[in-house]
Each structure stands twice: as structure tokens, then as C-alpha cells.
Design an enzyme around this catalytic site. Structure first.
Site, PDB file in Angstrom:
ATOM      1  N   ASN A 108      -0.988   2.108  -0.741  1.00 35.73           N
ATOM      2  CA  ASN A 108      -0.073   3.249  -0.654  1.00 35.73           C
ATOM      3  C   ASN A 108      -0.866   4.489  -1.096  1.00 35.73           C
ATOM      4  O   ASN A 108      -1.066   4.710  -2.281  1.00 35.73           O
ATOM      5  CB  ASN A 108       1.137   3.020  -1.571  1.00 35.73           C
ATOM      6  CG  ASN A 108       2.078   4.205  -1.574  1.00 35.73           C
ATOM      7  OD1 ASN A 108       1.921   5.141  -0.777  1.00 35.73           O
ATOM      8  ND2 ASN A 108       3.065   4.186  -2.463  1.00 35.73           N
ATOM      9  N   LYS A 138       0.020   7.484  -0.905  1.00 38.98           N
ATOM     10  CA  LYS A 138       0.881   8.597  -1.343  1.00 38.98           C
ATOM     11  C   LYS A 138       0.418   9.883  -0.649  1.00 38.98           C
ATOM     12  O   LYS A 138      -0.026   9.813   0.496  1.00 38.98           O
ATOM     13  CB  LYS A 138       0.886   8.694  -2.875  1.00 38.98           C
ATOM     14  CG  LYS A 138       1.186   7.331  -3.509  1.00 38.98           C
ATOM     15  CD  LYS A 138       1.465   7.351  -4.981  1.00 38.98           C
ATOM     16  CE  LYS A 138       1.741   5.930  -5.452  1.00 38.98           C
ATOM     17  NZ  LYS A 138       2.073   5.835  -6.860  1.00 38.98           N
ATOM     18  N   HIS A 166      10.564   3.535  -2.737  1.00 39.12           N
ATOM     19  CA  HIS A 166       9.550   3.694  -3.786  1.00 39.12           C
ATOM     20  C   HIS A 166      10.144   4.509  -4.934  1.00 39.12           C
ATOM     21  O   HIS A 166      10.963   5.402  -4.712  1.00 39.12           O
ATOM     22  CB  HIS A 166       8.310   4.398  -3.208  1.00 39.12           C
ATOM     23  CG  HIS A 166       7.147   4.340  -4.147  1.00 39.12           C
ATOM     24  ND1 HIS A 166       7.018   5.199  -5.214  1.00 39.12           N
ATOM     25  CD2 HIS A 166       6.076   3.512  -4.196  1.00 39.12           C
ATOM     26  CE1 HIS A 166       5.907   4.897  -5.875  1.00 39.12           C
ATOM     27  NE2 HIS A 166       5.316   3.874  -5.286  1.00 39.12           N
ATOM     28  N   GLU A 200       9.013   6.868  -6.602  1.00 44.02           N
ATOM     29  CA  GLU A 200       8.828   8.328  -6.484  1.00 44.02           C
ATOM     30  C   GLU A 200       9.873   8.917  -5.538  1.00 44.02           C
ATOM     31  O   GLU A 200      10.351  10.025  -5.744  1.00 44.02           O
ATOM     32  CB  GLU A 200       7.393   8.621  -6.010  1.00 44.02           C
ATOM     33  CG  GLU A 200       6.394   8.374  -7.138  1.00 44.02           C
ATOM     34  CD  GLU A 200       5.031   7.867  -6.687  1.00 44.02           C
ATOM     35  OE1 GLU A 200       4.669   8.032  -5.516  1.00 44.02           O
ATOM     36  OE2 GLU A 200       4.329   7.277  -7.540  1.00 44.02           O
ATOM     37  N   GLU A 211       7.727  -2.966  -8.744  1.00 42.30           N
ATOM     38  CA  GLU A 211       6.871  -1.939  -9.339  1.00 42.30           C
ATOM     39  C   GLU A 211       7.560  -1.364 -10.571  1.00 42.30           C
ATOM     40  O   GLU A 211       8.395  -0.450 -10.449  1.00 42.30           O
ATOM     41  CB  GLU A 211       6.627  -0.806  -8.333  1.00 42.30           C
ATOM     42  CG  GLU A 211       5.917  -1.236  -7.071  1.00 42.30           C
ATOM     43  CD  GLU A 211       5.158  -0.063  -6.435  1.00 42.30           C
ATOM     44  OE1 GLU A 211       3.951  -0.216  -6.203  1.00 42.30           O
ATOM     45  OE2 GLU A 211       5.760   0.991  -6.200  1.00 42.30           O
ATOM     46  N   GLY A 269       0.726   4.459 -12.028  1.00 43.69           N
ATOM     47  CA  GLY A 269      -0.139   5.603 -12.273  1.00 43.69           C
ATOM     48  C   GLY A 269      -0.402   5.864 -13.751  1.00 43.69           C
ATOM     49  O   GLY A 269      -0.941   6.901 -14.125  1.00 43.69           O
ATOM     50  N   SER A 276      -0.617   0.133 -11.398  1.00 44.33           N
ATOM     51  CA  SER A 276      -1.954   0.125 -12.010  1.00 44.33           C
ATOM     52  C   SER A 276      -2.746  -1.158 -11.715  1.00 44.33           C
ATOM     53  O   SER A 276      -3.451  -1.673 -12.597  1.00 44.33           O
ATOM     54  CB  SER A 276      -1.861   0.374 -13.519  1.00 44.33           C
ATOM     55  OG  SER A 276      -1.294   1.648 -13.767  1.00 44.33           O
TER      56      SER A 276
HETATM   57  P1  13P Z   1      -0.760   2.902  -9.007  1.00 48.43           P
HETATM   58  O1  13P Z   1      -1.504   1.731  -8.448  1.00 48.43           O
HETATM   59  O2  13P Z   1      -1.495   4.196  -8.916  1.00 48.43           O
HETATM   60  O3  13P Z   1      -0.202   2.633 -10.366  1.00 48.43           O
HETATM   61  O4  13P Z   1       0.526   3.117  -8.044  1.00 48.43           O
HETATM   62  C1  13P Z   1       1.332   2.035  -7.754  1.00 48.43           C
HETATM   63  C2  13P Z   1       2.259   2.431  -6.681  1.00 48.43           C
HETATM   64  O5  13P Z   1       3.118   3.278  -6.863  1.00 48.43           O
HETATM   65  C3  13P Z   1       2.096   1.800  -5.366  1.00 48.43           C
HETATM   66  O6  13P Z   1       3.186   2.043  -4.552  1.00 48.43           O
END
Ligand code: 13P
Length: 252
Positions: A12, A14, A97, A99, A169, A175, A215
Site C-alpha cells: 500500500n 498510500k 483503511h 486512514e 491493521e 507507521g 510496521s
Molecule cells: P506501515 O507499514 O507504514 O505501518 O503501514 C501499514 C499500512 O497502513 C498498510 O495499509
């Protein structure tokens, strides 16, 4: 017991990377293959056709989108319909997601409509769920995730969910560099599978791939991926670097 489910590692991106960086990243990962997993790239919408061209003749690589509309064509400025994604050779779509939930106010009910639109257009949904830190600390993580699943999957028959992928997640691990410990992740994945079994008794739950996200890095991938109910990973930050992402793929 060995897992019957074939692993899926999804990148992903983003809202990251410029076009040439994206091209180099995908080419480098594809050229280093094959891998013991299906690999999906979820670039920003604009790059989807170009990424598709690079992976085209290589089996095991798939195009994914990071979102789609619940509407089918029409006056919805800025939206992208599931039909358009299918038409551009996209096979999977990340939905719900954290976010999108927290920044763009997506509700479970809205995600449910997107899931239906995605399935109607033959896209494989990667449905995200997960609790935040406050919910984890107050021991409500199972309740929160259970409710997300119940609402997001509401009214969709087992038949339509055959290809569903779920991504657990935990928001506190996204992150942040904090990863769920393998036993914490495994416990939630088993819980998610048991919920699915409760919603749809039968073979659906045991066949559904449940990815872990938050992460994931080459250093922690192996211990997570060897857990019984973890069938792959949804990778954010580490998917933006070819060495890190191939490191995760090699951990399988
Ligand atoms: P990270 O791997 O940067 O923590 O992000 C995970 C994520 O949101 C994947 O969709």
C-alpha cells in the site's frame, strides 16, 4: 498444521512516490522474483496503468487500488468507480483503511456499500479492520474489530465473499514502528476467523486470507508470517523501498 491458504503480500503505497520512482520500484521487485506469495501493488490511481504495464507478463503480481467509490458512474467529482478499476485490469481494492476511516470519515455502513460495489465488479476486496490504542488499552479490541466486521460485511452472502481478503491493521501499529507481537496478532487473526465462521458457517472462514498490517519490516516479517492464522501482510512504509519489500517477500 501447514496452511492451505496461499500467502498474499500487498504493497500500500498510500500517497507516495513520483512516477519514475514508482516505475523503478516495481521493475526492481518484479525482476527479483518469483516469490512464494502473490504480490499486489496498490499505487495511487494515476499510476495504475503504468504499474500494470510493468507487471503485465509476470504471473503472481496483481494490481490493486487503495479505494473505490460505492457509486456506479455519474456526477461524483473526484471519485473512481469499481467498474473503471476492473476495466483497467485492477484485481483487488483496499477498503476501509484506517486512514480513510479517520481522515475521510468513512463509516462501516459506507464501507459495506463499497464492498458490494467492488464484488459486483469482480474486484477482490481487501477489507481493513483494527482498533486504536485507546481501544486496545481498554481491552475493547475484540469488540471493536468484531463490530467493524459485522457492519462492513452485513447482508453480503457467503457466496459473494469467496475471494474476500481481510487485513487486520491495529491503528497503533501503523507507521509508528510499533508492531503487534506475533501472539497479539495471531490472537486477533484467530478471533477474526472465528467471527467469519459465526457469520457464515461453512468453508468460508478457513479459506479466507487474513493479512497483518502495521510496521511490517524484513526484521519482523518471518515471525508474524509463520503464525497459523496470518496469511500475508499489508505493507505501508516498507513497500516504498525495493530492498525492504523484497526482504519481506523473502521472509516467507
Ligand atoms: P506501515 O507499514 O507504514 O505501518 O503501514 C501499514 C499500512 O497502513 C498498510 O495499509
Amino acid at each position: 498444521m501447514s496452511k492451505q491458504r496461499f500467502p498474499l503480500i500487498a504493497a500500500n503505497w498510500k500517497m507516495n512516490l513520483l512516477r519514475t520512482e514508482a516505475e523503478q520500484l516495481v521493475a526492481s521487485i518484479v525482476n527479483n522474483g518469483p516469490y512464494n506469495a502473490e504480490v499486489a501493488f496498490a499505487p495511487p490511481f494515476l499510476y495504475i496503468p503504468r504499474v500494470g504495464e510493468i507487471i503485465e507478463s509476470n504471473s503472481g503480481f496483481f494490481l490493486a487500488a487503495q479505494n473505490c467509490s460505492n457509486h456506479n458512474f455519474g456526477a461524483y467529482t473526484g471519485e473512481v468507480a469499481a467498474a473503471m478499476l476492473s476495466d483497467c485490469k485492477v484485481s483487488m481494492v483496499i477498503l476501509g483503511h484506517s486512514e480513510r476511516r479517520s481522515i475521510f470519515n468513512e463509516s462501516d455502513e459506507w464501507i459495506n456499500k463499497k464492498l458490494i460495489a467492488a464484488i459486483d465488479h469482480e474486484l477482490i476486496p481487501i477489507l481493513c479492520c483494527g482498533e486504536d490504542l485507546e481501544q486496545r488499552n481498554s481491552n475493547r479490541h475484540r469488540e471493536v474489530v468484531g463490530q467493524q466486521l459485522e457492519r462492513c460485511l452485513s447482508g453480503i452472502s457467503a457466496d459473494k465473499l469467496q475471494k474476500l481478503v481481510i487485513a487486520y491493521e491495529p491503528v497503533w501499529a501503523i507507521g509508528t514502528g510499533l508492531t503487534a507481537r506475533p501472539e497479539q496478532a495471531q490472537e486477533m487473526h484467530a478471533f477474526i476467523r472465528s467471527k467469519l465462521e459465526r457469520f457464515h458457517p461453512g468453508p468460508l472462514a478457513s479459506g479466507t486470507r487474513i493479512l497483518y498490517g502495521g510496521s511490517v519490516k524484513p526484521q519482523n516479517a518471518a515471525e508474524l508470517l509463520e503464525c497459523n492464522d496470518i496469511d500475508g501482510a499489508l505493507v505501508g512504509g516498507a513497500s516504498l523501498n525495493a530492498d525492504d519489500f523484497t526482504g519481506i517477500l523473502r521472509a516467507l
